[in-house]
Scaffold this motif. Structure first.
Motif, PDB file in Angstrom:
ATOM      1  N   HIS A  37       0.800  -1.221   0.000  1.00  0.00           N
ATOM      2  CA  HIS A  37       0.000   0.000   0.000  1.00  0.00           C
ATOM      3  C   HIS A  37       0.837   1.278   0.000  1.00  0.00           C
ATOM      4  N   LEU A  70      -7.238  -3.853   2.336  1.00  0.00           N
ATOM      5  CA  LEU A  70      -6.245  -4.308   3.309  1.00  0.00           C
ATOM      6  C   LEU A  70      -4.918  -4.466   2.581  1.00  0.00           C
ATOM      7  N   GLU A  73       1.337  -6.065   2.991  1.00  0.00           N
ATOM      8  CA  GLU A  73       2.714  -5.570   3.111  1.00  0.00           C
ATOM      9  C   GLU A  73       3.751  -6.601   2.657  1.00  0.00           C
ATOM     10  N   GLY A  74       3.449  -7.275   1.566  1.00  0.00           N
ATOM     11  CA  GLY A  74       4.415  -8.200   0.977  1.00  0.00           C
ATOM     12  C   GLY A  74       4.485  -9.562   1.625  1.00  0.00           C
ATOM     13  N   LEU A  76       3.006 -13.163   2.523  1.00  0.00           N
ATOM     14  CA  LEU A  76       1.982 -14.128   2.136  1.00  0.00           C
ATOM     15  C   LEU A  76       1.185 -14.590   3.347  1.00  0.00           C
ATOM     16  N   GLU A  77       1.907 -14.837   4.451  1.00  0.00           N
ATOM     17  CA  GLU A  77       1.227 -15.297   5.672  1.00  0.00           C
ATOM     18  C   GLU A  77       0.169 -14.285   6.100  1.00  0.00           C
ATOM     19  N   LYS A  78       0.563 -13.008   6.060  1.00  0.00           N
ATOM     20  CA  LYS A  78      -0.351 -11.957   6.482  1.00  0.00           C
ATOM     21  C   LYS A  78      -1.554 -11.898   5.544  1.00  0.00           C
ATOM     22  N   ILE A  80      -2.865 -14.305   3.836  1.00  0.00           N
ATOM     23  CA  ILE A  80      -3.769 -15.427   4.097  1.00  0.00           C
ATOM     24  C   ILE A  80      -4.620 -15.136   5.331  1.00  0.00           C
ATOM     25  N   ASN A 100       0.848 -15.514  -3.978  1.00  0.00           N
ATOM     26  CA  ASN A 100       1.050 -16.835  -4.569  1.00  0.00           C
ATOM     27  C   ASN A 100      -0.307 -17.493  -4.699  1.00  0.00           C
TER      28      ASN A 100
END
Lengths: 344, 322, 504
Positions: A37, A70, A73-74, A76-78, A80, A100
């Motif tokens: 963002h 939302l 910030e780069g 993937l975990e966040k 998901i 991904n």
């Protein structure tokens, strides 16, 4: 891909409920989960999205239109986690710019089970309800064709700044540019290097190339972010002959096209894309037909003078080209192309 | 406890006070977010919340050990990517999930061992060494992944991070087991007491023959092993191995550990505090998403909470000593 | 022109203690005035009054006959009085010249830029004046102790100081640096500087000072020209004869030899030291600071390698620098001289502080038996009569004496065979001292061999079964209980009879 029993159940339920899950209650809630963002393109994109939500809500009083975005910030975990939380909130439409796509297959199933329309952004997903794509190869090719048409038939050396290694979007754009250049014999690629979407790296590259290749004719890039430092360095070293071919449709770059060194650009414009999201969501909501794989309309931009010259040199007339004035207009105001009027 | 400790009037130690403050903040945050969004109290949301902080629980517990010795481990995030890569590549080449698990944990321990030897044996600054391994492990991850992600479909490998029993992700009981195990290690074994001793005063610890240099090596290996476990959970969660996974994880972990009352200077802190710290952190992140708080504000809010808790801590500490 | 400072009738009390009792003391430019006395005799209190650090209750100070008021260190500096402490107040990262001009830098005209060349030139002029060679552009961190001391003194002189107070200036210096310092002092005398020289080294005092003053119990007991007195007379007056010397009851030591040190040498620290220690015996090494005893003790404990000679423990040779973990396993214990630096674990509880060396013994199946630890800790606290709110109390809230007792509590275990104590009662009150002496006696009765380093002669007399005096790393003499002679011991420690360090 194996599914757990819950997600499999979700799939069945989702299929059973089909597209009747919404449109009945006069409300449309849209959530956009993006990968970042803070980049200029993202900022324009997200604010275009916000403006469009407000405009549509005012224009269509029968439907309560809400939306929020939302940023992962780069991470993937966040992303998901954000998608999981959002599905639990049951909005009507979700745009997800997945870092991904494979990691999101179970979540698409879950969203369908909850009756949410999932729109995969940029990287298409077979399982998603819709995919919103950019046509990166096509766009890149148009940039290459423009270069051929404006190179003047003489030997012409170009250096290309690429995206991060392995980034699908950057790779597609690169592939397209090369396809376009291949249509003529005089344009030769003397160097190509990834600059990782980073302006500082782009600056270093530009400096090196200008000393390394005194006979360089043009710099091409897969994003307009690379153009700013390149143009500045060319100006400082007196290279007024150097041409620039950009990609993104950043307003400051388009402003340098009329009689300037920037010859062609691809008009994406974050603002336009944000508006197009809302338009697309509204059309789906109203039951209009939308292609399952929807291509974002991204015309080439050239000055009138250069376009005339290009046509004379064999640039295909069927490729849509915006002139500078029009491009600047639509880039700043997404409602011209994608506003409430476009669907009334 | 013996008569010595029970014979005195009950008093609130600085740490217990901190835990009460944290619990209070957790309650306040939960009530606030619950009022703002009724979905906050749904079982599904608790499942989502817990799953999202499972990795942070694991890594922060390792970070607690490290920070109890007065050190810091900046490499854990990168180590999650690296050890995950080793695990996934082992899995895809051998097809064996247990081998994949073992490889991931061992790879994590290897990075930890590099930290440990440089910090414990050669007495280099933990910040410096783990900053180097932070870059090193990320670089290794990018190399072994060739900068691309690898999809994983082996159900056994994905089980830990991916599966839920109802709304309860299986990883949460696993975290509880790890917490109990690490608590026993920290409070009930000579090794655990050596951790506190090494952090409280390295010189004294050395003179008393507690071999703090050896303790430090094992602490970083432990932190690496937990990064390896976290890698397995992460792969399960995203059903793929990602070269960029675990990005900024070390900062979240350090934040949670500090929230949990562990002193930056070593020797003071407990695992329970870290658990509360992670919970508070997780609730805030989850709640900010649920309430649709402007993402530009989220970072600001996180920073203010951390600053606030640290301030509060200083005040209560001062109040206690004066 | 000569200047003089006179302190007359200076009195100072701390609560009930008379620290200074109508002391007269004076100092004349061009002379070195040596000030000696045992610890607690009042030397440092007197110097603190002179330096404006504490105010006296009565008395007057005059400079060249004019009464002055010294109410703060700034007043002292203003009068040209400078104190050179053992801990230097230099900034390591700055150069010699920058340190000397710190706070009163020279600028290039009216610009904000420093005139480094001029500052270096002025420093060099000063150094030349005293026959010293030192590059003003060198960073202080590269200097050794002797050179740092010179920088401190030059800084004082360049701030127009005419009276320099030096507290044990040779304690951290090599032989070479000492010689250079004495030469420097002689040059300063020639330039009209007055020096108050606090030291216990008789050869130094008689080599450099014109006047010697001895303090005891807050009073001046002797003040003579050095030519009119002797080393023996000075020592005699330091101890006094009216003191009722305590002599502990005789005891039989039958234990076998536990520790045998033979021809132990380490350059700059100790040389050719040999002694043995029996189980149940208390052997005290004593001397002045810098006598090499702490280094010797650390070598025995395995903290320090790089020595020649042998250390036999329980009949077997110990390998140099083997690390404390091995020593502790083999039944050795150490109480360090600096509690806060490497004696206690400040953030931890009393319980954790005591229990550390016991952990393995209380571990069953890999887990610590908390009950056993609690019992051990409770017993240790009781046996040492440590005052603490609870075992869970953090140790940093305890008083110095109680902290020290905890440093002892760790070693009360049955497995202990050799306990090494470095300055066991440093900085603690009288009651805690008595408790600690009792603990030491109890341990010895149990058969533990105890090696003590002490700088306090009264403590030496009180504790020891045997005493070895050291001077500059060499053992001077050995005394067995009850044949202790305080004056002779002090003379040994002060280097009386050894080659004078410098000639008049």
């Amino acid at each position: 891909m194996k599914f757990t029993s819950t997600t499999a159940l979700g799939l069945v339920l989702g299929a059973a409920m089909g597209t009747t899950a919404f449109a009945s209650d006069g409300k449309l809630d849209i959530v956009f989960i993006n990968d970042g963002h803070v980049a200029p393109y993202h900022v324009a994109w997200l604010s275009g999205f916000e403006d469009a939500i407000a405009a549509y809500d005012t224009a269509f009083p029968d439907t309560k239109i809400t939306g929020r975005w939302l940023s992962a910030e780069g991470s993937l975990e966040k992303m998901i986690q954000q998608a999981e939380v959002t599905i639990n909130e049951k909005p009507d439409v979700m745009f997800v710019n997945a870092i991904n796509v494979d990691a999101f297959e179970p979540l698409v199933a879950k969203a369908k089970a909850a009756g949410i329309v999932w729109i995969a952004v940029h990287s298409p997903m077979e399982s998603a309800d819709y995919s919103f794509t950019l046509g990166d190869v096509e766009n890149g090719k148009n940039q290459g064709l423009a270069m051929c048409a404006l190179s003047g038939g003489k030997p012409f050396n170009v250096a290309i700044m690429l995206g991060q290694a392995g980034n699908p979007s950057g790779d597609a754009r690169h592939q397209g540019i090369l396809e376009g250049i291949k249509t003529c014999d005089n344009v030769k690629v003397v160097a190509e290097q990834p600059a990782d979407w980073d302006t500082v790296k782009a600056q270093t590259l530009a400096e090196n190339w200008m000393t390394q290749f005194p006979d360089l004719n043009a710099i091409s890039g897969v994003t307009d972010g690379y153009m700013y430092p390149s143009i500045a360095i060319a100006a400082n070293s007196g290279r007024t002959d150097l041409q620039f071919y950009g990609y993104d449709g950043d307003i400051p770059i388009i402003q340098q096209m009329e009689g300037g060194q920037v010859k062609a650009d691809i008009l994406l414009s974050g603002t336009r894309e944000g508006w197009n999201f809302v338009q697309m969501a509204y059309r789906i909501h109203m039951g209009q037909e939308v292609e399952k794989v929807y291509d974002f309309f991204t015309p080439l931009v050239m000055s009138d003078e250069n376009y005339a010259l290009a046509l004379k040199n064999g640039f295909p007339a069927d490729i849509e080209v915006y002139n500078v004035a029009k491009a600047l207009d639509v880039a700043a105001k997404g409602d011209i192309e994608f506003g409430p009027d476009s669907v009334k | 406890m013996t008569s010595i400790s029970t014979s005195t009037t009950p008093r609130l130690s600085g740490l217990s006070l901190r835990y009460l403050v944290l619990l209070g903040l957790i309650v306040i945050a939960s009530v606030g977010f619950g009022l703002a969004n009724e979905n906050f109290y749904s079982l599904t949301n608790f499942g989502i919340l817990l799953r999202s902080i499972a990795v942070l629980f694991l890594v922060s517990m390792g970070m607690t050990f490290v920070m109890l010795t007065g050190g810091i481990d900046l490499s854990v995030g990168s180590n999650v990517a690296f050890s995950g890569g080793v695990g996934v590549i082992t899995l895809t080449t051998t097809g064996s999930a247990p081998l994949g698990f073992a490889a991931a944990v061992l790879a994590g321990m290897a990075i930890g061992a590099i930290n440990g030897v440089f910090i414990g044996r050669l007495r280099l600054s933990a910040f410096m060494v783990s900053l180097a391994t932070y870059a090193l492990a990320r670089g290794l991850a990018l190399v072994i992944y060739d900068a691309n992600s690898i999809n994983v479909s082996n159900a056994a490998f994905l089980w830990l991070g991916g599966v839920s029993w109802g709304s309860m992700p299986v990883v949460i009981p696993f975290v509880v087991v790890v917490f109990v195990g690490l608590s026993v290690l920290l409070y009930n074994t000579p090794f655990g007491r050596n951790v506190y001793a090494a952090g409280a005063n390295f010189n004294t610890s050395f003179v008393l023959g507690r071999r703090p240099e050896r303790t430090l090596v094992w602490i970083y290996v432990l932190s690496g092993a937990l990064a390896g476990l976290s890698a397995i959970v992460t792969v399960g969660r995203v059903s793929s191995g990602q070269p960029w996974s675990g990005l900024y994880l070390e900062f979240d972990a350090i934040t949670a550990v500090i929230l949990g009352g562990t002193s930056l200077f070593g020797g003071r802190g407990r695992l329970l505090g870290t658990i509360l710290g992670v919970l508070l952190y997780g609730i805030i992140i989850n709640g900010l998403v649920l309430t649709g708080t402007n993402p530009y504000l989220q970072s600001l809010i996180k920073g203010m909470i951390l600053l606030g808790v640290v301030l509060l801590d200083t005040w209560t500490q001062r109040g206690k000593t004066s | 022109m000569t200047k003089r400072i006179d302190m007359t009738g200076i009195g100072k009390s701390f609560f009930a203690t008379r620290a200074l009792d109508r002391v007269d003391f004076s100092c004349v430019s061009g002379e070195v005035h040596a000030l000696v006395g045992l610890n607690g005799a009042g030397k440092s209190t007197l110097m603190k009054v002179l330096g404006g650090v504490i105010a006296c209750d009565e008395g007057a100070i005059t400079v060249d006959g004019v009464a002055v008021r010294i109410a703060s260190p700034a007043d002292a500096t203003g009068l040209g009085i400078a104190m050179i402490h053992q801990e230097y107040s230099l900034i390591n990262e700055l150069t010699v010249a920058a340190n000397i001009f710190l706070g009163r830098e020279l600028y290039l005209g009216r610009t904000p830029f420093l005139d480094k060349r001029e500052m270096a030139r002025q420093v060099r002029t000063q150094l030349d004046r005293f026959g010293l060679t030192l590059d003003p552009a060198r960073p202080v961190r590269e200097l050794n102790s002797g050179e740092k001391q010179i920088v401190e003194i030059i800084r004082a002189l360049m701030s127009n100081s005419w009276l320099i107070v030096m507290d044990e200036p040779t304690s951290a210096l090599s032989e070479e640096d000492k010689e250079r310092l004495f030469e420097f002092i002689r040059r300063m005398k020639a330039e009209g500087v007055a020096i108050i020289y606090i030291s216990h080294h008789m050869p130094e005092i008689f080599g450099i000072a014109e006047q010697v003053t001895v303090m005891r119990d807050g009073k001046i007991v002797l003040s003579e020209r050095t030519g009119d007195t002797t080393e023996a007379a000075v020592i005699q007056s330091m101890t006094g004869t009216e003191l009722d010397d305590f002599v502990k009851p005789p005891k039989q030591i039958q234990g076998d030899v536990l520790l045998e040190v033979a021809t132990l040498s380490k350059p700059q620290h100790y040389e050719n030291v040999s002694f043995s220690l029996r189980r149940g015996e208390i052997l005290v090494l004593t001397g002045l600071r810098g006598c090499g005893a702490p280094e010797l003790a650390k070598a025995i404990f395995g903290l320090d390698g790089g020595y020649s000679g042998t250390v036999n423990y329980r009949g077997k040779p110990l390998s140099p620098g083997r690390g404390p973990a091995v020593s502790v396993r083999d039944g050795m214990g150490l109480v360090t001289e600096n509690r806060d630096k490497n004696g206690i674990l400040a953030p931890l509880s009393v319980r954790d502080n005591i229990a550390l060396p016991y952990l393995e013994k209380a571990t069953r199946g890999g887990l610590i038996d908390g009950g056993r630890i609690d019992a051990l800790v409770a017993k240790a606290i009781r046996d040492t009569s440590t005052k603490t709110a609870s075992a869970a109390q953090e140790i940093r809230f305890l008083s110095g004496g109680n902290k020290q007792k905890i440093c002892f509590s760790r070693w009360l275990d049955d497995g202990l065979e050799l306990l090494i104590l470095l300055e066991p009662t440093r900085g603690i009150d009288v009651h805690a001292k008595a408790d600690i002496y009792r603990i030491i006696e109890d341990l010895a009765l149990r058969g533990v061999g105890i090696l003590v380093l002490s700088y306090e002669i009264d403590e030496v007399m009180l504790l020891a079964d045997r005493v070895i005096t050291l001077y500059q790393g060499r053992s001077v003499a050995e005394y067995a209980h009850p044949h202790f002679n305080k004056d002779r011991m002090l003379a040994d420690m002060a280097g009386v009879g050894t080659q004078a360090a410098t000639a008049h």
